[in-house]
Design a protein around this motif. Structure first.
Motif, PDB file in Angstrom:
ATOM      1  N   UNK A 155      53.319  14.032  47.689  1.00  0.00           N
ATOM      2  CA  UNK A 155      52.553  14.544  46.545  1.00  0.00           C
ATOM      3  C   UNK A 155      52.277  16.048  46.656  1.00  0.00           C
ATOM      4  N   UNK A 156      52.064  16.517  47.856  1.00  0.00           N
ATOM      5  CA  UNK A 156      51.753  17.937  48.036  1.00  0.00           C
ATOM      6  C   UNK A 156      52.924  18.826  47.612  1.00  0.00           C
ATOM      7  N   UNK A 157      54.124  18.502  48.074  1.00  0.00           N
ATOM      8  CA  UNK A 157      55.293  19.312  47.715  1.00  0.00           C
ATOM      9  C   UNK A 157      55.965  18.814  46.440  1.00  0.00           C
ATOM     10  N   UNK A 158      55.483  17.670  45.937  1.00  0.00           N
ATOM     11  CA  UNK A 158      56.034  17.051  44.727  1.00  0.00           C
ATOM     12  C   UNK A 158      57.543  16.859  44.840  1.00  0.00           C
ATOM     13  N   UNK A 159      57.947  16.287  45.992  1.00  0.00           N
ATOM     14  CA  UNK A 159      59.372  16.070  46.225  1.00  0.00           C
ATOM     15  C   UNK A 159      59.592  14.757  46.972  1.00  0.00           C
ATOM     16  N   UNK A 160      60.814  14.279  46.895  1.00  0.00           N
ATOM     17  CA  UNK A 160      61.203  13.062  47.593  1.00  0.00           C
ATOM     18  C   UNK A 160      61.864  13.429  48.915  1.00  0.00           C
TER      19      UNK A 160
END
Length: 82
Positions: free
Chosen positions: A14-19
């Motif tokens: 969630x912090x970097x908004x990446x998988x």
């Protein structure tokens, strides 16, 4: 064939908004009965392309299980959109 499909979901940060690849989940899914591993990058439906560290982690896991056939789907590798 008696095969069982096992999928390993991508982890969402969630912090970097990446998988990202969940290496430990993949490690837990592999074993002596595993016949093949399908690697899809860019990953559908997220569009996530594996980073080098993720590809190296996959390679290391396969080295631990040399009987596993790797099927690599890199269909978008050579496409350029402009």
């Amino acid at each position: 064939l008696g095969a069982t499909l096992r999928s390993v979901p991508m982890r969402f940060d969630r912090e970097s908004r990446s998988f990202a690849l969940d290496v430990e989940a993949l490690r837990a899914a592999l074993g002596p009965q595993t016949a093949a591993l399908i690697v899809n990058t860019p990953h559908n439906p997220t569009g996530k392309a594996f980073e080098e560290w993720e590809m190296r982690a996959i390679a290391e896991l396969v080295r631990e299980h040399p009987h596993i056939l790797v099927i690599s789907d890199e269909v978008y590798k050579y496409m350029i959109f402009d």
